[in-house]
Design an enzyme around this catalytic site. Structure first.
Site, PDB file in Angstrom:
ATOM      1  N   ASP A 285      -5.939   1.924  -3.388  1.00  0.00           N
ATOM      2  CA  ASP A 285      -7.009   1.651  -2.217  1.00  0.00           C
ATOM      3  C   ASP A 285      -7.402   2.604  -1.455  1.00  0.00           C
ATOM      4  O   ASP A 285      -8.350   3.056  -0.840  1.00  0.00           O
ATOM      5  CB  ASP A 285      -7.128   0.599  -1.379  1.00  0.00           C
TER       6      ASP A 285
ATOM      7  N   ASP B 171      -2.902   6.786  -3.336  1.00  0.00           N
ATOM      8  CA  ASP B 171      -1.774   5.690  -2.877  1.00  0.00           C
ATOM      9  C   ASP B 171      -1.237   4.730  -3.571  1.00  0.00           C
ATOM     10  O   ASP B 171      -1.796   4.774  -4.566  1.00  0.00           O
ATOM     11  CB  ASP B 171      -1.977   5.622  -1.220  1.00  0.00           C
TER      12      ASP B 171
ATOM     13  N   SER C  50       1.065  -0.946   0.016  1.00  0.00           N
ATOM     14  CA  SER C  50      -0.144   0.201  -0.200  1.00  0.00           C
ATOM     15  C   SER C  50       1.016   1.551  -0.407  1.00  0.00           C
ATOM     16  O   SER C  50       1.481   1.578  -1.508  1.00  0.00           O
ATOM     17  CB  SER C  50      -1.015   0.063   1.263  1.00  0.00           C
TER      18      SER C  50
ATOM     19  N   ASP D  61      -1.261   1.774  -4.555  1.00  0.00           N
ATOM     20  CA  ASP D  61      -1.992   0.633  -4.272  1.00  0.00           C
ATOM     21  C   ASP D  61      -3.189   1.296  -5.292  1.00  0.00           C
ATOM     22  O   ASP D  61      -4.537   0.227  -5.271  1.00  0.00           O
ATOM     23  CB  ASP D  61      -2.269  -0.368  -3.913  1.00  0.00           C
TER      24      ASP D  61
END
Length: 564
Positions: A308, A304, A156, A306
């Site tokens: 999410d 961000d 992440s 990734d």
């Protein structure tokens, strides 16, 4: 424990040339009494990454306390054995399936393919994307393909040296107890049995068709009500994997193509333009703000790495030369009111529909839910608790995580959340209003809710339970001049929540303070909330100033607790 001997044993069993080389160099330097090498070996081998909150996450490198091929293979084997042990006895193992996605971090693709090898070796159908994807697409694919589980290789918004292993079950939600501890137990059994080379390794797996990504984009674009727009959006992918998906889905939804922050648009595991690839961090969206000023933009959307999470920045003046990033709680409340309005226009029944949030997020959502006729739920910190809630319509946590389409993605989704924020800005623009106006309107209806956070990082982990114990046994009776009306130890039963290490203080003003250890870092965090009632726009500036003063005073008290 002879750390060098332990490291050599690992070296003999490690199948990955890259970590073999790293470990040989560390062993050689440690043999020469290099203190840094010895420290690194001890940190790498004196413990193990714990499989817990949605999986694994840690620094890449050799050893059980690092992310590497050995640790990932054991995790995949533990997941496989869990799925086999918990499946219906009439279900053939071949009918079990796991979808696998990966981001652009170092070794993400390698770890994804190692997982596919192990899972297929157990006779489970492994399905893998052939290129990087955002985490929300992996969460979508689980339900779309009716898989038994999902794995997303990502860390992440962690630093560049980290990677992670995020696990979902067939519901499409992140794992929660008891599944996490049960999978962890299987991983321990796999580890105890010996070498990774002895695990079953398959050679065939399925490639997930591009139609799955198309289906995600079709669904996400359909969330936006069609309409003409002059909205100008600046977008940053934060060197992650969301760029192409976000911009193409935005245009599919009817928006002008977002203006990309070119230096951050393409995936780069080094994250060269940011000190920390998290939109919440100071300076992380500076390039996006500069781009927004250059293009006289109406809104900034930041994902961000990734994708999410979603951050939003807005202009503060008509010239659009001054900007600020919205707090996660502000975005959560804006999305809640926007979704409630859209559903009202569509004539959707609300009686059983649920708005939900993590306990450390602003309780303004509770006021919004009740005013709009929705059920309201509060959960522990972490999105894994929000996704599984029955009848969920919208859920969020203050750390920039928003679930706006839980029937299809039962996790944070920074892409769909970004599109709905663009839709809100578009709709307000048509009325001659801005997001600042919407924030003012919410304050008049529900009160000024101001939130902030104070934290302290500790070098001695024993300081964390000491701080918590001191507050637990001698809780303050007032905070920043406000009387504590209720003190709740969250290790005791409270509002149906699972027990957790946290302390909650309700204040007579309607404000609130929550103290809890971080689940991922050596920190104690204090979440502050001030609530000030206001009845008209003329008194709104004064009410906001009162809220700021209260938050400042509360933060001062909190820092005293954390330093004691």
């Amino acid at each position: 424990m002879n750390i060098i001997s332990t490291a050599k044993d690992w070296l003999d069993a490690d199948p990955h040339e890259e970590t073999q080389h790293q470990l040989r160099m560390l062993i050689e330097q440690a043999g020469k009494a290099d203190p840094d090498a010895l420290q690194e070996l001890h940190d790498s081998f004196s413990g193990s990454l714990e499989f817990g909150t949605a999986g694994l996450r840690g620094k890449i490198g050799p050893g059980p306390n690092r992310m590497n091929v050995v640790v990932v293979a054991r995790a995949a084997a533990g997941l496989a054995e869990y799925l086999i042990a918990t499946k219906d006895t009439t279900t053939p193992t071949a009918d079990l399936s796991v979808v696998i996605g990966f981001d652009a971090r170092h070794n993400s693709e390698l770890f994804a393919h190692v997982s596919a090898q192990i899972l297929s070796g157990y006779g489970i159908t492994a399905q893998i994307f052939d290129h990087t994807v955002p985490t929300p697409i992996l969460a979508f694919a689980i339900r779309h393909l009716q898989a038994s589980a999902g794995v997303m290789v990502t860390a992440s918004h962690n630093p560049p040296q980290d990677n992670g292993y995020k696990v979902y079950l067939g519901s499409g939600s992140q794992i929660i107890p008891p599944a996490d501890t049960e999978i962890s137990a299987f991983i321990d059994q796999v580890t105890a049995r010996g070498r990774v080379a002895d695990l079953p390794h398959g050679t065939s797996w399925e490639q997930i068709p591009s139609s799955v990504i198309t289906a995600y984009q079709d669904r996400t674009a359909s969330l936006v009500t069609p309409g003409d727009t002059d909205l100008t959006t600046v977008y940053t992918a934060m060197h992650g994997v969301g760029g192409e998906i976000f911009t193409t889905t935005a245009t599919q939804a009817g928006f002008a193509s977002p203006i990309p922050v070119e230096a951050q648009f393409h995936p780069d595991p080094a994250f060269p333009t940011v000190a920390f690839p998290n939109p919440e961090e100071p300076g992380a969206i500076d390039l996006a703000l500069t781009t927004a000023i250059e293009h006289c933009a109406d809104i900034v959307i930041a994902n961000d790495p990734d994708a999410d999470r979603c951050a939003v920045a807005i202009p503060l003046n008509k010239e659009k030369t001054s900007w600020r990033m919205l707090h996660g709680d502000e975005v959560g409340s804006l999305l809640a009111t926007h979704i409630a309005h859209k559903r009202a226009v569509q004539g959707v029944t609300t009686s059983d529909a649920v708005f939900a949030q993590s306990i450390v997020s602003s309780t303004q959502l509770q006021s919004i839910a009740h005013a709009r006729g929705y059920q309201y739920r509060v959960t522990l910190t972490g999105f894994k608790w929000i996704g599984p809630i029955p009848d969920l319509v919208f859920g969020y946590e203050e750390a920039l995580g928003y679930c706006v389409d839980p029937d299809y993605v039962k996790d944070k989704d920074g892409i769909s959340a970004g599109l709905l924020m663009m839709e809100l800005a578009r709709d307000l623009q048509k009325q001659g209003k801005t997001i600042l106006d919407a924030l003012d309107d919410m304050a008049i209806e529900f009160g000024v809710y101001l939130t902030d956070q104070v934290s302290v990082r500790v070098s001695d982990l024993s300081a964390i339970p000491r701080i918590m114990l001191a507050l637990r046994t001698n809780p303050p009776t007032d905070i920043a001049g406000q009387r504590v009306t209720e003190f709740v130890d969250l290790q005791q039963s409270y509002d149906g929540l699972p027990l957790t290490d946290g302390l909650l203080f309700h204040l007579d003003s309607g404000g609130r303070v929550i103290v809890r250890p971080s689940g991922t870092e050596p920190k104690v965090k204090v979440y502050l909330q001030s609530v000030v009632t206001v009845t008209d726009h003329a008194h709104l500036p004064a009410a906001r100033e009162t809220a700021r003063e209260q938050i400042t005073a509360m933060a001062t008290d909190a820092r005293l607790w954390l330093s004691s």
